[in-house]
Design a protein around this motif. Structure first.
Motif: not given
Length: 223
Positions: A63-79
């Protein structure tokens, strides 16, 4: 293997999750752009994305969406890799970039909460806004509207009684703005250079074409 990746993940979870859990978490991630563990209503969805990051990433790749998880600050985001130009006004874009600069300055000083947030009162915000844009901070009504937009983008919110805002725990201001850590990912380093484009311009109305620009391919449609 089933036709649905969520069915496979549900089976692998040994009863811990059902298909609806994966569908709901992925939908929220795409729609809200950022999921924070610190937000009680997002905690379950964040855990699902954090635990099954690779599988969800593979599912969203077509779908052309990249996801990432910042485990140190505990959030996930989609780009989105191929996001359309957004319809943010120049004022919304500039306000977001000012908060991005405030966040960076505070981060350099280590002035962050345990959740990686920066709490900025209105006195500091007014000073930084005038310094960076050459304009007065928007009125309260406009400011409230701007913060509502940034909250939907996952990069800022209003402070609450639960926020740790100093030794005394109180502010003289009606509220403070909490700048959230994903602002660094949503508005990357190159976005900061755009502040100079609006210096000295009227921010109440977008210039032709400016409101439709993306933030230097940083992935957000908001700015």
């Amino acid at each position: 293997m089933s036709d649905s990746p969520w069915e496979d993940l549900a089976a692998r979870s040994n009863g811990l999750h059902v298909v609806d859990d994966f569908e709901a978490a992925t939908y929220r991630l795409v729609v809200e752009q950022v999921l924070y563990h610190a937000d009680r209503g997002s905690r379950v969805a964040y855990y699902v994305v954090e635990r099954y990051e690779r599988d969800i990433k593979d599912a969203l790749k077509p779908l052309g969406v990249d996801i990432h998880v910042n485990r140190q600050l505990r959030y996930a985001y989609a780009i989105p890799r191929h996001g359309k130009s957004g319809n943010a006004t120049t004022q919304q874009t500039v306000f977001a970039l000012v908060l991005r600069m405030v966040y960076e300055d505070s981060a350099k000083l280590g002035d962050l909460t345990d959740d990686g947030e920066v709490i900025c009162d209105l006195v500091e915000l007014d000073e930084k806004y005038r310094l960076l844009t050459g304009r007065e901070l928007p009125s309260k009504g406009e400011l409230d509207s701007l913060i509502r937009h940034l909250r939907r983008w996952g990069i800022a919110r209003l402070s609450t009684e639960q926020d740790d805002i100093g030794e005394e725990g109180l502010l003289d201001q009606p509220y403070a703005i909490v700048i959230r850590p994903a602002i660094v990912d949503i508005l990357g380093e190159t976005a900061l250079q755009r502040l100079s484009q609006w210096h000295g311009k009227t921010l109440s109305e977008p210039d032709e074409g400016e409101a439709q620009e993306q933030t230097s391919n940083d992935g957000t449609e908001a700015a």
